[in-house]
Write an enzyme that holds these catalytic residues in place. Structure first.
Site, PDB file in Angstrom:
ATOM      1  N   ASP A   1       6.087 -47.092  38.862  1.00  0.00           N
ATOM      2  CA  ASP A   1       6.085 -47.898  37.637  1.00  0.00           C
ATOM      3  C   ASP A   1       4.729 -48.578  37.625  1.00  0.00           C
ATOM      4  OD1 ASP A   1       6.228 -50.033  35.800  1.00  0.00           O
ATOM      5  OD2 ASP A   1       8.410 -50.066  35.957  1.00  0.00           O
ATOM      6  N   HIS A   2       3.833 -48.104  36.764  1.00  0.00           N
ATOM      7  CA  HIS A   2       2.454 -48.596  36.885  1.00  0.00           C
ATOM      8  C   HIS A   2       2.353 -50.101  36.610  1.00  0.00           C
ATOM      9  CE1 HIS A   2       2.211 -48.119  32.490  1.00  0.00           C
ATOM     10  NE2 HIS A   2       1.125 -48.859  32.518  1.00  0.00           N
TER      11      HIS A   2
ATOM     12  N   HIS B   1       9.392 -51.066  32.716  1.00  0.00           N
ATOM     13  CA  HIS B   1       8.415 -52.164  32.810  1.00  0.00           C
ATOM     14  C   HIS B   1       9.012 -53.533  32.460  1.00  0.00           C
ATOM     15  CE1 HIS B   1       5.973 -48.678  32.903  1.00  0.00           C
ATOM     16  NE2 HIS B   1       5.748 -48.562  31.612  1.00  0.00           N
TER      17      HIS B   1
HETATM   18  C1  BG6 Z   1       3.819 -46.456  29.348  1.00  0.00           C
HETATM   19  C2  BG6 Z   1       4.541 -46.093  28.082  1.00  0.00           C
HETATM   20  O1  BG6 Z   1       4.697 -46.448  30.435  1.00  0.00           O
HETATM   21  O2  BG6 Z   1       3.253 -47.751  29.215  1.00  0.00           O
HETATM   22  C3  BG6 Z   1       3.602 -46.139  26.905  1.00  0.00           C
HETATM   23  O3  BG6 Z   1       5.074 -44.785  28.214  1.00  0.00           O
HETATM   24  C4  BG6 Z   1       2.919 -47.476  26.824  1.00  0.00           C
HETATM   25  O4  BG6 Z   1       4.284 -45.868  25.693  1.00  0.00           O
HETATM   26  C5  BG6 Z   1       2.300 -47.834  28.159  1.00  0.00           C
HETATM   27  O5  BG6 Z   1       1.909 -47.375  25.836  1.00  0.00           O
HETATM   28  C6  BG6 Z   1       1.752 -49.247  28.146  1.00  0.00           C
HETATM   29  O6  BG6 Z   1       1.069 -49.448  29.356  1.00  0.00           O
HETATM   30  P1  BG6 Z   1      -0.119 -50.495  29.455  1.00  0.00           P
HETATM   31  O7  BG6 Z   1      -0.527 -50.470  30.886  1.00  0.00           O
HETATM   32  O8  BG6 Z   1      -1.201 -49.999  28.513  1.00  0.00           O
HETATM   33  O9  BG6 Z   1       0.432 -51.808  29.004  1.00  0.00           O
END
Ligand code: BG6
Length: 520
Positions: A215-216, A278
């Site tokens: 989960d980034h 997230h």
């Molecule tokens: C991803 C989603 O996990 O997270 C995307 O699949 C979303 O739809 C993105 O745009 C948002 O990530 P960040 O790091 O740009 O807030």
């Protein structure tokens, strides 16, 4: 209700001064841990977007910062019939595109890059792949340690993982293997049943300690900082509860639309795309109790307790706690943009939500009665990710005879994007002979007085996977509890006859559907 805490309040800014006391720490030691054992990263789906946009640039970034082990190999695998020089030149182009290309370091990095074709549904093909990986291991001495990164469509996860197992590459410390790990990206299923099914499938060949569910968001610096702020300071914890907190707002909103991902997004929508993962992780970090040690399983145990405390939605009264929206045409940053339904690959009558505001309650001692407002959406007026703790107003205003206005309550904002910062808003006396309040905001910017490179979330996740640290990854019990909470909501939203009535259209570039004002 307005989208909580995204509006600007008339507050003056005061910069916090960062003084770093000399604790005898080597500043470089905080930047990069000792590299892991030698290993091979096998990227399955290596000609895809994730590899060129994230994985390769971040592996190179780690290489530039001495974060990769020596020796180290990257083996790209895909169905596409190209040779190794062609794959390397695509990866070189990806680095140039990502803006972190350095010619001299690239030449040595490129020597670690290899490519093999394979069919992700064919056992014979995987037998060849296994042999190729064993040969590379012999040649480059990577101790048989391997990470299999599934940069593949989720529909292929199960068969690819099983093929890895069938050809003996999942067995640890046998047949010339060292450790063996598998990295899967969300979505971990599309509901509770499919999440369990995916896990059962992965578990045929891998045990939980080998599975890294990425989960980034968890690997973002400022997200990791939530626990430091809460548990390395004594002043926040005593007030971090229902006695002092009015509500908590967690916002992850974007200007971007669905881009080129309609195929995935049409099936997913905002609840599966952002909430199942997230948003609920941000909630858990904000709400969890302190574990006794900062260790992966102890931290994940505490998060799981938060997920268990999620109050199930009264699905009959969904609209009391949930607003769903879909963007209509509008303008973002002055540029006209089309409606979601006009995006390539999206059905003209699509009912997929691109926006959700969800009011969530936790049934536990600390948070009883404190609402958590989770908001996420695409094509809104700004890109903003933050956690805002709105404290209660003072219980009694002794200034009420002198000040006509009510006293704004304190607010602590943990900014994740665009600025990585912490701001605290409080009241002071306005200098002068009359009694006037002024609201000031004290800012701590994460990068202030720090020259350390901040690792991108993917670099950090890759690094931890090489080191075998699960802290920033999902454990299956957490995945299932979040699906258990969301699945009845999704079923109700998707199955009901009045599905269209639940969806509110909002102009692209706006603050979201007007219906959010009805959620209190
Ligand atoms: C991803 C989603 O996990 O997270 C995307 O699949 C979303 O739809 C993105 O745009 C948002 O990530 P960040 O790091 O740009 O807030």
């Amino acid at each position: 209700m307005q989208r909580k805490n995204t509006g600007s309040e008339a507050a003056e800014n005061v910069m916090a001064t960062v003084r770093t006391p000399d604790l005898g720490l080597d500043p470089d030691a905080c930047v990069m841990p000792e590299p892991s054992d030698p290993c091979t990263i096998v990227i399955l789906g290596a000609t895809g977007d994730l590899t060129t946009r994230k994985l390769l640039p971040q592996l190179f970034n780690l290489y530039l910062n001495n974060g990769l082990p020596d020796p180290f190999l990257i083996v790209g695998v895909s169905r596409v019939d190209i040779d190794e020089p062609e794959f390397r030149s695509r990866m070189q182009a990806a680095l140039k595109n990502a803006g972190n290309y350095e010619k001299t370091r690239w030449l040595s990095f490129a020597r670690a890059i290899h490519y093999r074709t394979a069919d992700f549904t064919n056992l014979e093909s995987f037998k060849h792949l296994a042999q190729a990986l064993r040969d590379l291991n012999q040649q480059y001495k990577t101790n048989g340690n391997r990470i299999f990164y599934m940069a593949l469509p989720p529909s292929v996860y199960k068969s690819a993982a099983h093929l890895i197992g069938q050809v003996g590459l999942a067995d640890e410390r046998q047949n010339g293997n060292g450790w063996s790990r598998i990295v899967v990206e969300k979505p971990f299923g599309t509901d509770l049943k499919t999440a369990i099914d995916l896990d059962q499938s992965l578990s045929r060949d891998f045990t939980e300690h080998q599975i890294f569910r990425i989960d980034h968001y968890l690997a973002k610096e400022t997200v990791q900082n939530v626990l430091m702020l809460r548990f390395a300071n004594s002043m926040f914890e005593p007030i971090w509860n229902r006695r002092y907190v009015e509500y908590i707002a967690i916002n992850a909103i974007e200007e971007l639309g669905v881009e080129h991902r309609a195929g995935y997004y049409e099936q997913s929508g905002v609840l599966r795309d952002m909430f199942q993962n997230h948003m609920l992780q941000l909630l858990a970090l904000t709400a969890m109790e302190p574990p006794s040690r900062f260790e992966a399983d102890q931290v994940r145990d505490e998060k799981v307790k938060v997920f268990r405390a999620l109050r199930p939605f009264q699905v009959k009264n969904l609209t009391e706690n949930l607003v769903l929206g879909q963007y209509a045409a509008g303008a973002v940053n002055g540029n006209a943009v089309c409606a979601y339904r006009e995006e390539p690959g999206v059905a003209a009558d699509s009912l997929t939500p691109t926006f959700a505001l969800m009011k969530v309650n936790l049934d536990n001692w600390r948070w009883q009665g404190v609402p958590f407002y989770l908001t996420s959406g695409k094509r809104l007026d700004q890109k903003l990710t933050e956690i805002a703790i709105q404290f209660k107003s003072v219980p009694h205003s002794m200034f009420r005879h002198t000040l006509s206005e009510t006293i704004p309550a304190n607010r602590l904002v943990l900014g994740i994007y665009p600025e990585e910062k912490i701001t605290l808003t409080f009241q002071t006396k306005n200098p002068g002979a009359t009694v006037c309040l002024r609201t000031v905001t004290m800012d701590f910017n994460y990068h202030q007085n720090s020259s350390s490179p901040i690792l991108d979330a993917y670099a950090r996740a890759l690094l931890d996977c090489m080191l075998g640290d699960h802290m920033l990854f999902w454990r299956q019990d957490g995945v299932e509890l979040c699906w258990k909470f969301l699945t009845p909501i999704l079923d109700r939203c998707e199955a009901c006859d009045d599905q269209a009535e639940l969806l509110h259209f909002y102009e692209a570039g706006s603050k979201g559907p007007k219906a959010i004002e009805g959620i209190t």
